[in-house]
Design an enzyme around this catalytic site. Structure first.
Site, PDB file in Angstrom:
ATOM      1  N   ARG A  87      43.293 152.512 -48.827  1.00 18.35           N
ATOM      2  CA  ARG A  87      42.014 152.465 -48.111  1.00 18.35           C
ATOM      3  C   ARG A  87      41.737 151.087 -47.536  1.00 18.35           C
ATOM      4  O   ARG A  87      40.600 150.622 -47.522  1.00 18.35           O
ATOM      5  CB  ARG A  87      40.863 152.869 -49.038  1.00 18.35           C
ATOM      6  CG  ARG A  87      40.954 154.282 -49.568  1.00 18.35           C
ATOM      7  CD  ARG A  87      40.435 155.270 -48.536  1.00 18.35           C
ATOM      8  NE  ARG A  87      40.362 156.599 -49.101  1.00 18.35           N
ATOM      9  CZ  ARG A  87      39.223 157.197 -49.431  1.00 18.35           C
ATOM     10  NH1 ARG A  87      38.094 156.593 -49.259  1.00 18.35           N
ATOM     11  NH2 ARG A  87      39.244 158.414 -49.919  1.00 18.35           N
ATOM     12  N   ARG A 113      35.200 150.660 -45.637  1.00 19.66           N
ATOM     13  CA  ARG A 113      33.825 150.164 -45.685  1.00 19.66           C
ATOM     14  C   ARG A 113      33.647 148.754 -46.243  1.00 19.66           C
ATOM     15  O   ARG A 113      32.583 148.177 -46.104  1.00 19.66           O
ATOM     16  CB  ARG A 113      32.955 151.150 -46.478  1.00 19.66           C
ATOM     17  CG  ARG A 113      32.672 152.413 -45.686  1.00 19.66           C
ATOM     18  CD  ARG A 113      31.882 153.403 -46.487  1.00 19.66           C
ATOM     19  NE  ARG A 113      32.704 153.931 -47.577  1.00 19.66           N
ATOM     20  CZ  ARG A 113      32.223 154.531 -48.651  1.00 19.66           C
ATOM     21  NH1 ARG A 113      30.928 154.676 -48.797  1.00 19.66           N
ATOM     22  NH2 ARG A 113      33.041 154.986 -49.578  1.00 19.66           N
ATOM     23  N   ARG A 122      31.531 151.376 -37.189  1.00 19.53           N
ATOM     24  CA  ARG A 122      30.915 152.611 -37.684  1.00 19.53           C
ATOM     25  C   ARG A 122      29.424 152.698 -37.363  1.00 19.53           C
ATOM     26  O   ARG A 122      28.841 153.784 -37.384  1.00 19.53           O
ATOM     27  CB  ARG A 122      31.146 152.731 -39.193  1.00 19.53           C
ATOM     28  CG  ARG A 122      32.518 153.260 -39.567  1.00 19.53           C
ATOM     29  CD  ARG A 122      32.599 154.777 -39.472  1.00 19.53           C
ATOM     30  NE  ARG A 122      31.925 155.386 -40.619  1.00 19.53           N
ATOM     31  CZ  ARG A 122      30.725 155.889 -40.613  1.00 19.53           C
ATOM     32  NH1 ARG A 122      30.011 155.876 -39.504  1.00 19.53           N
ATOM     33  NH2 ARG A 122      30.201 156.421 -41.689  1.00 19.53           N
ATOM     34  N   ASP A 181      41.889 160.931 -42.298  1.00 16.26           N
ATOM     35  CA  ASP A 181      41.480 161.395 -43.625  1.00 16.26           C
ATOM     36  C   ASP A 181      42.293 162.631 -43.976  1.00 16.26           C
ATOM     37  O   ASP A 181      42.740 163.363 -43.081  1.00 16.26           O
ATOM     38  CB  ASP A 181      39.983 161.731 -43.667  1.00 16.26           C
ATOM     39  CG  ASP A 181      39.505 161.914 -45.102  1.00 16.26           C
ATOM     40  OD1 ASP A 181      39.230 160.906 -45.769  1.00 16.26           O
ATOM     41  OD2 ASP A 181      39.442 163.071 -45.578  1.00 16.26           O
ATOM     42  N   TYR A 226      39.832 170.541 -52.575  1.00 16.41           N
ATOM     43  CA  TYR A 226      38.652 170.353 -51.715  1.00 16.41           C
ATOM     44  C   TYR A 226      38.214 171.672 -51.079  1.00 16.41           C
ATOM     45  O   TYR A 226      37.020 171.945 -50.958  1.00 16.41           O
ATOM     46  CB  TYR A 226      38.932 169.308 -50.641  1.00 16.41           C
ATOM     47  CG  TYR A 226      38.804 167.895 -51.171  1.00 16.41           C
ATOM     48  CD1 TYR A 226      37.559 167.360 -51.481  1.00 16.41           C
ATOM     49  CD2 TYR A 226      39.921 167.111 -51.394  1.00 16.41           C
ATOM     50  CE1 TYR A 226      37.435 166.078 -51.985  1.00 16.41           C
ATOM     51  CE2 TYR A 226      39.806 165.826 -51.898  1.00 16.41           C
ATOM     52  CZ  TYR A 226      38.561 165.308 -52.192  1.00 16.41           C
ATOM     53  OH  TYR A 226      38.431 164.048 -52.700  1.00 16.41           O
TER      54      TYR A 226
HETATM   55  O1  1CP Z   1      43.845 153.937 -46.437  1.00 16.64           O
HETATM   56  C1  1CP Z   1      43.367 153.758 -45.288  1.00 16.64           C
HETATM   57  O2  1CP Z   1      42.936 152.684 -44.911  1.00 16.64           O
HETATM   58  C2  1CP Z   1      43.396 154.925 -44.322  1.00 16.64           C
HETATM   59  C3  1CP Z   1      42.221 155.749 -44.316  1.00 16.64           C
HETATM   60  C4  1CP Z   1      41.967 156.835 -45.358  1.00 16.64           C
HETATM   61  C5  1CP Z   1      42.830 157.511 -46.262  1.00 16.64           C
HETATM   62  C6  1CP Z   1      44.297 157.251 -46.531  1.00 16.64           C
HETATM   63  C7  1CP Z   1      40.678 157.410 -45.502  1.00 16.64           C
HETATM   64  C8  1CP Z   1      39.484 156.980 -44.757  1.00 16.64           C
HETATM   65  N1  1CP Z   1      40.776 158.431 -46.402  1.00 16.64           N
HETATM   66  C9  1CP Z   1      42.073 158.508 -46.895  1.00 16.64           C
HETATM   67  C10 1CP Z   1      42.624 159.468 -47.862  1.00 16.64           C
HETATM   68  C11 1CP Z   1      41.715 160.277 -48.694  1.00 16.64           C
HETATM   69  N2  1CP Z   1      40.511 160.889 -48.330  1.00 16.64           N
HETATM   70  C12 1CP Z   1      41.991 160.652 -50.033  1.00 16.64           C
HETATM   71  C13 1CP Z   1      43.262 160.306 -50.769  1.00 16.64           C
HETATM   72  C14 1CP Z   1      43.232 158.929 -51.357  1.00 16.64           C
HETATM   73  C15 1CP Z   1      42.191 158.732 -52.428  1.00 16.64           C
HETATM   74  O3  1CP Z   1      42.271 159.401 -53.475  1.00 16.64           O
HETATM   75  O4  1CP Z   1      41.337 157.864 -52.224  1.00 16.64           O
HETATM   76  C16 1CP Z   1      40.915 161.443 -50.489  1.00 16.64           C
HETATM   77  C17 1CP Z   1      40.761 162.054 -51.859  1.00 16.64           C
HETATM   78  C18 1CP Z   1      40.000 161.585 -49.407  1.00 16.64           C
HETATM   79  C19 1CP Z   1      38.730 162.377 -49.402  1.00 16.64           C
HETATM   80  C20 1CP Z   1      37.579 161.536 -49.002  1.00 16.64           C
HETATM   81  N3  1CP Z   1      37.269 161.217 -47.718  1.00 16.64           N
HETATM   82  C21 1CP Z   1      36.689 160.837 -49.837  1.00 16.64           C
HETATM   83  C22 1CP Z   1      36.695 160.894 -51.365  1.00 16.64           C
HETATM   84  C23 1CP Z   1      35.714 161.923 -51.808  1.00 16.64           C
HETATM   85  C24 1CP Z   1      35.823 162.273 -53.285  1.00 16.64           C
HETATM   86  O5  1CP Z   1      36.194 163.411 -53.593  1.00 16.64           O
HETATM   87  O6  1CP Z   1      35.532 161.396 -54.107  1.00 16.64           O
HETATM   88  C25 1CP Z   1      35.806 160.112 -49.018  1.00 16.64           C
HETATM   89  C26 1CP Z   1      34.689 159.223 -49.433  1.00 16.64           C
HETATM   90  C27 1CP Z   1      36.199 160.362 -47.675  1.00 16.64           C
HETATM   91  C28 1CP Z   1      35.618 159.759 -46.441  1.00 16.64           C
HETATM   92  C29 1CP Z   1      36.388 158.594 -45.964  1.00 16.64           C
HETATM   93  N4  1CP Z   1      37.748 158.607 -45.688  1.00 16.64           N
HETATM   94  C30 1CP Z   1      38.137 157.370 -45.227  1.00 16.64           C
HETATM   95  C31 1CP Z   1      36.960 156.519 -45.189  1.00 16.64           C
HETATM   96  C32 1CP Z   1      36.941 155.089 -44.717  1.00 16.64           C
HETATM   97  C33 1CP Z   1      35.879 157.298 -45.659  1.00 16.64           C
HETATM   98  C34 1CP Z   1      34.429 156.839 -45.758  1.00 16.64           C
HETATM   99  C35 1CP Z   1      33.686 157.350 -44.569  1.00 16.64           C
HETATM  100  C36 1CP Z   1      32.798 156.355 -43.908  1.00 16.64           C
HETATM  101  O7  1CP Z   1      33.248 155.354 -43.321  1.00 16.64           O
HETATM  102  O8  1CP Z   1      31.574 156.588 -43.938  1.00 16.64           O
END
Ligand code: 1CP
Length: 349
Positions: free
Chosen positions: A24, A28, A37, A73, A148
């Site tokens: 990630r 943020r 954003r 994502d 999910y």
């Molecule tokens: O890594 C990077 O920089 C690339 C961007 C990336 C990746 C690889 C994002 C951006 N999401 C992911 C993968 C992802 N998304 C995973 C697998 C990795 C992990 O376990 O962290 C998962 C489970 C998600 C699902 C997801 N999307 C969540 C988690 C929710 C939960 O169940 O707890 C969240 C918060 C998101 C939204 C999201 N995805 C990415 C960002 C920057 C965000 C936040 C959105 C925003 O900016 O408001």
């Protein structure tokens, strides 16, 4: 790409220092991400190749990491499967998948038609990145995607997905097969578009015991990586296959059968015993607790060194054990990158 530090570490070849990137890393905790954003919502960023490209490059420029990961994502393919999803900031599905009928109604899209913006973003990033920095393409592993789809978002107890596995295994397998096909197309097409490594995130596989992991997660991961291997061979490329094994428990040895070449681990287990279970052929990625970056620079350096010592110099890609926390000071991420660089090169010299 075949000679980058990252690629050599993935192949378990000798390296002058341990490569590092951060789960990630685009997100943020970065003020430049938050500024962008403020003007565009999360899905618009994912759907607009120019924005996804700009965000992908932000941490490369600020932190000087050894690999980029595409900004996207794991839930981006859902609308093309017929499931609407919103983010605030975590995902929310209006209509979770619960019955055999819901599963049968899911589409299995071809990534070239369903998510062309992902493939275009990859092409843009590849043009913009220096040759020394490879681009990692990714998708959610089938079991985590299914989690999910059934839970409808994040969950505390995961009783819906586990209930489905045990009350109606044929429907669970039908769902996993559809997720697997969708993800295989997405990851294989990312490789065709120029991604130099292919990663699957199995964040929720830790919900499963060893026998259920082998039944419900492993075969579908294997199929996705087989497809990636086929496409890479067709293109004459050596593409590392990275499997993030979230909260891996007693099923860690089964990761040998996933077809991965690198296994990503969280901090719940030390890398040395993990390597013993994974065998000599796999590289490892990880596994600093992301919360360590909330500590002092001295603590960050000390904990980074401890991970490097556990991992040894061969076949290790340094990373956090899970995503960087939004409240992390960006300077602390830089302290980590510099510490890994310094400590691991001193060890080799
Ligand atoms: O890594 C990077 O920089 C690339 C961007 C990336 C990746 C690889 C994002 C951006 N999401 C992911 C993968 C992802 N998304 C995973 C697998 C990795 C992990 O376990 O962290 C998962 C489970 C998600 C699902 C997801 N999307 C969540 C988690 C929710 C939960 O169940 O707890 C969240 C918060 C998101 C939204 C999201 N995805 C990415 C960002 C920057 C965000 C936040 C959105 C925003 O900016 O408001």
């Amino acid at each position: 790409m075949s000679d980058t530090l990252f690629a050599r570490a993935c192949r378990r070849e000798p390296v002058e220092r341990t490569p590092i990137w951060i789960m990630r890393q685009a997100g943020r905790y970065l003020p430049e991400y938050r500024a962008l954003r403020a003007k565009a919502d999360f899905l618009t960023c994912c759907h607009t190749p120019e924005l996804a490209c700009e965000i992908t490059l932000q941490p490369v420029q600020r932190l000087d990491v050894d690999a980029a990961i595409l900004f996207s994502d794991i839930l981006v393919p859902l609308p093309a499967m017929g499931v609407e999803v919103t983010f605030n900031p975590g995902p929310h599905l209006a209509r979770p998948v619960r019955s055999a009928g819901d599963v049968a109604a899911l589409r299995v899209p071809d990534a070239r038609e369903a998510t062309p913006f992902v493939l275009e973003a990859i092409r843009l990033v590849r043009c913009a990145l220096p040759q020394t920095v490879p681009l990692i393409g990714f998708a959610g592993a089938p079991f985590t995607m299914a989690t999910y789809l059934v839970e409808g978002g994040g969950s505390k107890h995961f009783d819906a997905i586990k209930g489905l596995l045990f009350s109606d295994p044929p429907t669970a397998h039908a769902l996993l097969a559809r997720c697997g096909e969708t993800v295989a197309s997405l990851l294989a097409e990312q490789v065709r578009a120029g991604a130099q490594a292919a990663m699957l995130f199995d964040t929720w596989a830790g919900l499963l015991g060893p026998a259920d992991y082998r039944a419900f997660a492993l075969p579908y991961v294997r199929r996705v990586f087989d497809r990636v291997t086929e496409v890479a061979a067709e293109l004459g490329l050596d593409v590392p296959r990275i499997y993030y094994a979230g909260n891996a428990g007693g099923w860690l040895p089964a990761c040998r059968d996933t077809g991965a070449t690198v296994v990503g681990l969280d901090w719940r287990m030390d890398l040395e015993p993990a390597r013993a279970q994974l065998g000599p052929e796999l590289a490892v990625q990880g596994n600093l607790d992301p919360a360590v970056l909330l500590g002092t620079p001295a603590l960050i350096r000390q904990r980074a060194r401890a991970v490097l010592d556990q991992a040894g110099p061969i076949g290790h890609v340094f990373n956090l054990g899970h995503g960087i926390l939004p409240q992390t000071p960006p300077d602390h991420a830089r302290v980590l990158v510099d510490a890994v660089r310094e400590c691991s090169s001193r060890r080799v010299a």
